[in-house]
Design a protein around this motif. Sequence first.
Motif, PDB file in Angstrom:
ATOM      1  N   ARG A 221       0.849  -1.251  -0.122  1.00 15.17           N
ATOM      2  CA  ARG A 221       0.117  -0.140  -0.029  1.00 15.17           C
ATOM      3  C   ARG A 221       0.892   1.302  -0.069  1.00 15.17           C
ATOM      4  O   ARG A 221       2.048   1.305   0.155  1.00 15.17           O
ATOM      5  CB  ARG A 221      -0.912  -0.100   1.363  1.00 15.17           C
ATOM      6  CG  ARG A 221      -1.910  -1.375   1.176  1.00 15.17           C
ATOM      7  CD  ARG A 221      -2.586  -1.211   2.604  1.00 15.17           C
ATOM      8  NE  ARG A 221      -1.904  -1.397   3.633  1.00 15.17           N
ATOM      9  CZ  ARG A 221      -2.254  -1.359   4.888  1.00 15.17           C
ATOM     10  NH1 ARG A 221      -3.571  -1.087   5.023  1.00 15.17           N
ATOM     11  NH2 ARG A 221      -1.267  -1.543   6.047  1.00 15.17           N
TER      12      ARG A 221
ATOM     13  N   ILE B  68       6.567   2.973  -1.478  1.00  8.82           N
ATOM     14  CA  ILE B  68       5.421   3.101  -2.444  1.00  8.82           C
ATOM     15  C   ILE B  68       4.789   4.505  -2.307  1.00  8.82           C
ATOM     16  O   ILE B  68       4.358   4.658  -1.180  1.00  8.82           O
ATOM     17  CB  ILE B  68       4.415   1.853  -2.256  1.00  8.82           C
ATOM     18  CG1 ILE B  68       5.343   0.628  -2.649  1.00  8.82           C
ATOM     19  CG2 ILE B  68       3.361   2.072  -3.225  1.00  8.82           C
ATOM     20  CD1 ILE B  68       5.690   0.192  -4.184  1.00  8.82           C
TER      21      ILE B  68
ATOM     22  N   ARG C  43      -0.495   3.845  -5.918  1.00  7.53           N
ATOM     23  CA  ARG C  43      -1.015   2.605  -6.029  1.00  7.53           C
ATOM     24  C   ARG C  43      -2.173   2.594  -6.821  1.00  7.53           C
ATOM     25  O   ARG C  43      -3.272   3.417  -6.162  1.00  7.53           O
ATOM     26  CB  ARG C  43      -1.141   1.678  -4.970  1.00  7.53           C
ATOM     27  CG  ARG C  43      -1.470   0.129  -5.029  1.00  7.53           C
ATOM     28  CD  ARG C  43      -1.724  -0.483  -3.851  1.00  7.53           C
ATOM     29  NE  ARG C  43      -3.294  -0.446  -3.848  1.00  7.53           N
ATOM     30  CZ  ARG C  43      -4.099  -1.326  -2.845  1.00  7.53           C
ATOM     31  NH1 ARG C  43      -3.140  -2.070  -1.928  1.00  7.53           N
ATOM     32  NH2 ARG C  43      -5.264  -1.452  -2.782  1.00  7.53           N
TER      33      ARG C  43
ATOM     34  N   PHE D  95       2.014   1.147  -9.886  1.00  4.32           N
ATOM     35  CA  PHE D  95       2.514   1.552  -8.622  1.00  4.32           C
ATOM     36  C   PHE D  95       3.642   2.674  -8.968  1.00  4.32           C
ATOM     37  O   PHE D  95       4.235   2.820  -9.851  1.00  4.32           O
ATOM     38  CB  PHE D  95       3.629   0.256  -8.082  1.00  4.32           C
ATOM     39  CG  PHE D  95       2.293  -0.816  -7.547  1.00  4.32           C
ATOM     40  CD1 PHE D  95       1.931  -0.519  -6.415  1.00  4.32           C
ATOM     41  CD2 PHE D  95       2.605  -2.010  -8.402  1.00  4.32           C
ATOM     42  CE1 PHE D  95       1.036  -1.840  -5.834  1.00  4.32           C
ATOM     43  CE2 PHE D  95       1.722  -3.076  -7.960  1.00  4.32           C
ATOM     44  CZ  PHE D  95       1.110  -2.716  -6.820  1.00  4.32           C
TER      45      PHE D  95
END
Length: 394
Positions: A97, A199, A202, A217
């Motif tokens: 996430r 990250i 997303r 991503f």
Amino acid sequence: MTHTAQTRFSRKTVAIAVALVIGIGGWLVSHPSQAAQEKDKEKAKAPTVLELSHSDLATVEHGYLTQPVALSGTLSPVKQTLIGAEVEGIATEVLVRNGESVKAGQLLARLDTRELRDRVTASAANLERARAELKLAEKDRLRSTDLLKQHFISPNSHDATESKYAVAQAQVKAEEAQLALAQKSLDHATLRAPFAGVIYERHVDVGSRVAIGQKLFGLVDLHDLEFEAKVALAELPAIKAGQAVSLRVEGFSSRSFTGRVERIAPMADNGTRMVPVYIRLKNDDGQLRGGMFAQGEVAVAAAETDHLPLSALRGLDGKAPYVLAVENGKLVEHKVQLGLINQISKTAAIGAGLKVGTKVVAAKLDNIKAGQQVKLPDDTHAGEPAKVDAKKAG
């Protein structure tokens, strides 16, 4: 003399006396005494003393002074990427996430691989068949060569056999390529992090169908950051690659950072006539983020010298800058030789000539000049001369 005559004489006498009293009083009012006149003259001759406050003054200090060039820009990670789908399919697993840290090679998501595996199986089977056909073609070629040596077949017949053998070889290579593509597509169904980072985007969920080229991503490495600053052409010659840059970043008012000039663009912007300069800094603790605004300065010159605030310097529009120093209760004009100027701290080197600790007038007060008597805020001598507040002078 009758009673009436006496009354008239008495009234006349009183009137004359009153008139004399009024006249004498008026003369005294309009003609003050000699002593009073002398006192007023002495008061008029008394010099005006300017009472200075701490905010009106600056002190000559000695220390390390730099001449910086100001830089500013928005931080951005040196290494960042968008990870997209290279095959079409349905997402069966999404394992990360936004904001999660990942390692290089870590699994991020997986697409449905059943169809891709079938393609690999089919390509492998085709390759096996092509290899079998190649073996058969090779045997025919060897037999044809022997028969041609014995003159049992014509050259044309042998050429046909050689051609079949070449086709079989090419078919094997084609099937090998098809198998490699199928295997590559199968591998692309598994998305992994190309490098360690965080990250920051997303765009896929379990069950989503993704298309080829769709961005899934965003990955960023925050350990190395840089920002682009615009530098005027007049200041550019003093900027060199490798110079240290002291940085202040929004949100970190009590902390300073150090970067270095990484590279300098070869051309100026046509519109602004400014040259992009790129500053790089380490972010080992990961506290800084991309998009933060940074301000910095690169010291292009430095010296240990006496210095004063720019506000204390006068005559900067001419050729002979000077200061008004407080000496023995009076203002004394001193010429100064300007050296380094720090436009960020508004400080200038003044060279030798004034002792460290000397008080000078920094406020832009009206109608003050050399010779003016002044009173410092910590002066304990009251003095008799008339006083006027420096803020109201002039």
